[in-house]
Design a protein around this motif. Structure first.
Motif, PDB file in Angstrom:
ATOM      1  N   ALA A 105     -14.515 128.092  57.020  1.00  0.00           N
ATOM      2  CA  ALA A 105     -13.144 127.592  56.989  1.00  0.00           C
ATOM      3  C   ALA A 105     -13.029 126.419  56.024  1.00  0.00           C
ATOM      4  CB  ALA A 105     -12.708 127.177  58.397  1.00  0.00           C
ATOM      5  N   GLY A 106     -14.053 125.559  56.012  1.00  0.00           N
ATOM      6  CA  GLY A 106     -14.036 124.442  55.072  1.00  0.00           C
ATOM      7  C   GLY A 106     -14.077 124.913  53.629  1.00  0.00           C
ATOM      8  N   LEU A 107     -14.886 125.914  53.374  1.00  0.00           N
ATOM      9  CA  LEU A 107     -14.970 126.467  52.015  1.00  0.00           C
ATOM     10  C   LEU A 107     -13.652 127.092  51.597  1.00  0.00           C
ATOM     11  CD1 LEU A 107     -16.856 127.052  49.648  1.00  0.00           C
ATOM     12  CD2 LEU A 107     -17.389 129.215  50.719  1.00  0.00           C
ATOM     13  N   PHE A 108     -13.013 127.793  52.556  1.00  0.00           N
ATOM     14  CA  PHE A 108     -11.718 128.402  52.247  1.00  0.00           C
ATOM     15  C   PHE A 108     -10.677 127.330  51.949  1.00  0.00           C
ATOM     16  CE2 PHE A 108      -7.631 130.048  53.905  1.00  0.00           C
ATOM     17  CZ  PHE A 108      -7.408 130.953  52.891  1.00  0.00           C
ATOM     18  N   SER A 112      -8.806 126.955  48.412  1.00  0.00           N
ATOM     19  CA  SER A 112      -7.350 127.084  48.381  1.00  0.00           C
ATOM     20  C   SER A 112      -6.712 125.872  47.736  1.00  0.00           C
ATOM     21  CB  SER A 112      -6.813 127.264  49.794  1.00  0.00           C
ATOM     22  OG  SER A 112      -7.397 128.378  50.391  1.00  0.00           O
ATOM     23  N   THR A 113      -7.171 124.667  48.083  1.00  0.00           N
ATOM     24  CA  THR A 113      -6.584 123.479  47.461  1.00  0.00           C
ATOM     25  C   THR A 113      -6.888 123.448  45.968  1.00  0.00           C
ATOM     26  OG1 THR A 113      -8.552 122.310  48.166  1.00  0.00           O
ATOM     27  CG2 THR A 113      -6.589 122.056  49.523  1.00  0.00           C
ATOM     28  N   MET A 114      -8.090 123.929  45.605  1.00  0.00           N
ATOM     29  CA  MET A 114      -8.415 123.978  44.179  1.00  0.00           C
ATOM     30  C   MET A 114      -7.498 124.952  43.442  1.00  0.00           C
ATOM     31  SD  MET A 114     -10.105 125.915  41.747  1.00  0.00           S
ATOM     32  CE  MET A 114     -11.129 127.043  42.638  1.00  0.00           C
TER      33      MET A 114
ATOM     34  N   GLN B   4      -1.745 132.586  42.182  1.00  0.00           N
ATOM     35  CA  GLN B   4      -2.374 131.867  43.302  1.00  0.00           C
ATOM     36  C   GLN B   4      -2.510 132.736  44.541  1.00  0.00           C
ATOM     37  OE1 GLN B   4      -0.087 130.541  41.344  1.00  0.00           O
ATOM     38  NE2 GLN B   4      -0.760 128.510  40.709  1.00  0.00           N
ATOM     39  N   TYR B   5      -1.560 133.650  44.753  1.00  0.00           N
ATOM     40  CA  TYR B   5      -1.668 134.542  45.915  1.00  0.00           C
ATOM     41  C   TYR B   5      -2.975 135.318  45.883  1.00  0.00           C
ATOM     42  CZ  TYR B   5       3.404 133.863  46.303  1.00  0.00           C
ATOM     43  OH  TYR B   5       4.641 133.341  46.415  1.00  0.00           O
ATOM     44  N   PHE B   6      -3.237 135.903  44.716  1.00  0.00           N
ATOM     45  CA  PHE B   6      -4.447 136.721  44.612  1.00  0.00           C
ATOM     46  C   PHE B   6      -5.702 135.876  44.759  1.00  0.00           C
ATOM     47  CE2 PHE B   6      -1.319 139.382  42.540  1.00  0.00           C
ATOM     48  CZ  PHE B   6      -1.614 140.602  43.058  1.00  0.00           C
ATOM     49  N   LEU B   7      -5.661 134.661  44.199  1.00  0.00           N
ATOM     50  CA  LEU B   7      -6.866 133.830  44.275  1.00  0.00           C
ATOM     51  C   LEU B   7      -7.123 133.382  45.705  1.00  0.00           C
ATOM     52  CD1 LEU B   7      -6.703 131.684  41.048  1.00  0.00           C
ATOM     53  CD2 LEU B   7      -7.752 133.864  41.460  1.00  0.00           C
ATOM     54  N   VAL B   8      -6.066 133.040  46.435  1.00  0.00           N
ATOM     55  CA  VAL B   8      -6.255 132.621  47.832  1.00  0.00           C
ATOM     56  C   VAL B   8      -6.748 133.808  48.664  1.00  0.00           C
ATOM     57  CG1 VAL B   8      -5.047 131.819  49.883  1.00  0.00           C
ATOM     58  CG2 VAL B   8      -4.649 130.721  47.721  1.00  0.00           C
ATOM     59  N   LEU B   9      -6.204 134.990  48.381  1.00  0.00           N
ATOM     60  CA  LEU B   9      -6.668 136.183  49.103  1.00  0.00           C
ATOM     61  C   LEU B   9      -8.138 136.461  48.818  1.00  0.00           C
ATOM     62  CD1 LEU B   9      -5.725 138.526  50.866  1.00  0.00           C
ATOM     63  CD2 LEU B   9      -5.254 139.785  48.801  1.00  0.00           C
ATOM     64  N   ALA B  10      -8.535 136.312  47.559  1.00  0.00           N
ATOM     65  CA  ALA B  10      -9.944 136.534  47.216  1.00  0.00           C
ATOM     66  C   ALA B  10     -10.821 135.485  47.882  1.00  0.00           C
ATOM     67  CB  ALA B  10     -10.123 136.497  45.702  1.00  0.00           C
ATOM     68  N   ALA B  11     -10.329 134.241  47.972  1.00  0.00           N
ATOM     69  CA  ALA B  11     -11.116 133.200  48.641  1.00  0.00           C
ATOM     70  C   ALA B  11     -11.294 133.529  50.116  1.00  0.00           C
ATOM     71  CB  ALA B  11     -10.434 131.843  48.477  1.00  0.00           C
ATOM     72  N   LEU B  13     -11.292 136.520  51.478  1.00  0.00           N
ATOM     73  CA  LEU B  13     -12.236 137.639  51.604  1.00  0.00           C
ATOM     74  C   LEU B  13     -13.670 137.174  51.386  1.00  0.00           C
ATOM     75  CD1 LEU B  13     -12.323 140.662  52.071  1.00  0.00           C
ATOM     76  CD2 LEU B  13     -12.299 140.972  49.634  1.00  0.00           C
ATOM     77  N   PHE B  14     -13.844 136.255  50.438  1.00  0.00           N
ATOM     78  CA  PHE B  14     -15.186 135.733  50.168  1.00  0.00           C
ATOM     79  C   PHE B  14     -15.722 134.974  51.379  1.00  0.00           C
ATOM     80  CE2 PHE B  14     -18.221 132.854  48.164  1.00  0.00           C
ATOM     81  CZ  PHE B  14     -18.924 133.739  47.395  1.00  0.00           C
ATOM     82  N   CYS B  15     -14.857 134.196  52.027  1.00  0.00           N
ATOM     83  CA  CYS B  15     -15.318 133.427  53.190  1.00  0.00           C
ATOM     84  C   CYS B  15     -15.645 134.358  54.358  1.00  0.00           C
ATOM     85  CB  CYS B  15     -14.265 132.409  53.594  1.00  0.00           C
ATOM     86  SG  CYS B  15     -14.087 131.118  52.380  1.00  0.00           S
ATOM     87  N   ILE B  16     -14.865 135.414  54.528  1.00  0.00           N
ATOM     88  CA  ILE B  16     -15.196 136.393  55.571  1.00  0.00           C
ATOM     89  C   ILE B  16     -16.546 137.036  55.272  1.00  0.00           C
ATOM     90  CG2 ILE B  16     -14.491 138.589  56.562  1.00  0.00           C
ATOM     91  CD1 ILE B  16     -11.635 137.754  56.184  1.00  0.00           C
ATOM     92  N   GLY B  17     -16.788 137.316  53.991  1.00  0.00           N
ATOM     93  CA  GLY B  17     -18.069 137.905  53.604  1.00  0.00           C
ATOM     94  C   GLY B  17     -19.229 136.967  53.889  1.00  0.00           C
ATOM     95  N   ILE B  18     -19.056 135.668  53.614  1.00  0.00           N
ATOM     96  CA  ILE B  18     -20.136 134.713  53.897  1.00  0.00           C
ATOM     97  C   ILE B  18     -20.386 134.636  55.393  1.00  0.00           C
ATOM     98  CG2 ILE B  18     -20.759 132.283  53.835  1.00  0.00           C
ATOM     99  CD1 ILE B  18     -19.534 132.039  51.208  1.00  0.00           C
ATOM    100  N   PHE B  19     -19.287 134.616  56.162  1.00  0.00           N
ATOM    101  CA  PHE B  19     -19.449 134.557  57.626  1.00  0.00           C
ATOM    102  C   PHE B  19     -20.242 135.765  58.134  1.00  0.00           C
ATOM    103  CE2 PHE B  19     -17.919 135.495  61.893  1.00  0.00           C
ATOM    104  CZ  PHE B  19     -18.211 134.304  62.525  1.00  0.00           C
ATOM    105  N   GLY B  20     -19.887 136.951  57.660  1.00  0.00           N
ATOM    106  CA  GLY B  20     -20.616 138.144  58.097  1.00  0.00           C
ATOM    107  C   GLY B  20     -22.053 138.156  57.611  1.00  0.00           C
ATOM    108  N   LEU B  21     -22.270 137.622  56.406  1.00  0.00           N
ATOM    109  CA  LEU B  21     -23.625 137.597  55.855  1.00  0.00           C
ATOM    110  C   LEU B  21     -24.541 136.741  56.708  1.00  0.00           C
ATOM    111  CD1 LEU B  21     -25.267 138.400  53.290  1.00  0.00           C
ATOM    112  CD2 LEU B  21     -24.645 136.220  52.381  1.00  0.00           C
ATOM    113  N   ILE B  22     -24.033 135.620  57.200  1.00  0.00           N
ATOM    114  CA  ILE B  22     -24.903 134.701  57.934  1.00  0.00           C
ATOM    115  C   ILE B  22     -25.033 135.120  59.392  1.00  0.00           C
ATOM    116  CG2 ILE B  22     -25.200 132.315  58.632  1.00  0.00           C
ATOM    117  CD1 ILE B  22     -23.863 131.497  56.100  1.00  0.00           C
ATOM    118  N   THR B  23     -23.946 135.555  60.016  1.00  0.00           N
ATOM    119  CA  THR B  23     -24.000 135.727  61.463  1.00  0.00           C
ATOM    120  C   THR B  23     -24.432 137.104  61.919  1.00  0.00           C
ATOM    121  OG1 THR B  23     -21.698 136.351  61.524  1.00  0.00           O
ATOM    122  CG2 THR B  23     -22.215 134.033  61.832  1.00  0.00           C
TER     123      THR B  23
END
Lengths: 214, 101
Positions: A105-108, A112-114, B4-11, B13-23
């Motif tokens: 969540a912190g990374l997101f 997002s702010t960036m 920005q919409y697409f970039l936030v969406l990609a961010a 998805l990337f964070c969901i991927g990291i969460f799944g990768l670790i847990t």
């Protein structure tokens, strides 16, 4: 806002909802087969987003390669290692999940702010649209020629490497007759060993489990 | 439509991927999470290609390369999972400690 922009916004919202929901399902659902099918949903909605970004060639490649090849490969792998077992619970597992969720969540939030605060220099020219295939082909054979050829070599290496990694170990013929040794039984369901020679010992190996079942 | 919409969406998805990768405990699910992260990177590249580099669409070329690499990675990764499953008789990530200590 005219009609086209409204349609674009609505389809973007639908595709984004589909993609985030399916991605959360991939990560959170315990049944791995459902996860694999939801991964296909993620890939298909990603192809829709590519269509919104004026890239029909890459959208087609996405559907062909990801949904048609990678997802099917993952399903095959799931069926090959399909062993219903409950993993041994790890103590303090919720601490790990919570810490990971916090970090993600912190990374997101950081990303997002960036994204929002950066002044992007948008191009004012019209998008190339349908000429994308021609442009991509020109890139492939002029300034990206070396990476293109390297990608083909890498695909060949991955093909050979996957075959070598995933094949069975060679079992000599004299040990095949001694079937009663439990050390030689593979940790999988009994099946026909097609690759080990054309002699009769593997036939007896393939026939013995069905006879035991009778 | 905004970049920005697409970039936030990609961010996301990337964070969901990291969460799944670790847990995740299942090795196949780890590979699926890696695919999610690669797709997030692809979406970033495509969005940049459409909004910042409209004529000289190098982002789409890079996305095609990333798709090819991801296919190779999936094949080799799943072959490794199969080999580990034959040797260790499990796909639990917690028990893969051959190279750990």
């Amino acid at each position: 806002m005219n009609l086209a922009e409204g349609v674009q916004i609505v389809s973007f919202g639908l595709l984004a909802l589909m993609m985030i929901g399916a991605a959360l399902g991939v990560v959170l659902i315990t049944n791995i087969v459902y996860s694999a099918f939801l991964l296909g949903g993620v890939f298909i909605s990603m192809a829709g987003l590519y269509l919104l970004l004026n890239a029909d060639f890459v959208a087609t490649a996405q559907v062909l390669i990801y949904v048609g090849a990678v997802n099917v490969l993952i399903l095959f792998a799931i069926m090959l290692v399909n062993k219903r077992q409950d993993f041994a619970p790890v103590p303090n597992a919720w601490v790990r999940r919570g810490a990971t969720a916090l970090v993600c969540a912190g990374l997101f939030a950081l990303l997002s702010t960036m994204v929002i605060s950066t002044p992007w220099s948008f191009s004012t020219q019209q998008a190339v649209g349908d000429g994308a295939i021609v442009a991509i082909g020109k890139h492939f054979f002029t300034d990206f020629l070396l990476p293109f050829e390297l990608a083909s070599v890498l695909l060949l290496m991955a093909l050979v490497g996957a075959v070598i990694l995933a094949r069975r170990e060679f079992i000599p013929d004299d040990t095949l007759t001694a079937l009663q040794q439990p050390a030689l039984t593979l940790p999988e369901r009994p099946r026909e060993l097609a690759s080990v020679g054309a002699g009769s010992p593997d036939r007896t190996l393939a026939a013995s489990p069905s006879e035991q079942n009778k | 439509m905004q970049l920005q919409y697409f970039l936030v969406l990609a961010a996301a998805l990337f964070c969901i991927g990291i969460f799944g990768l670790i847990t995740s405990r299942n090795a196949v699910r780890v590979l699926m999470s890696i695919e999610l992260m690669l797709n997030a990177v692809n979406l970033n590249l495509m969005a940049f290609s459409n909004y910042l580099d409209t004529q000289d669409i190098k982002g789409q070329v890079f996305t095609t390369f990333v798709i090819a690499i991801a296919a190779a990675e999936a094949a080799v990764g799943l072959a490794i999972v199969l080999a580990i499953y034959r040797n260790r008789d499990t796909v639990d990530m917690e028990q893969f400690n051959l190279l750990k200590w």
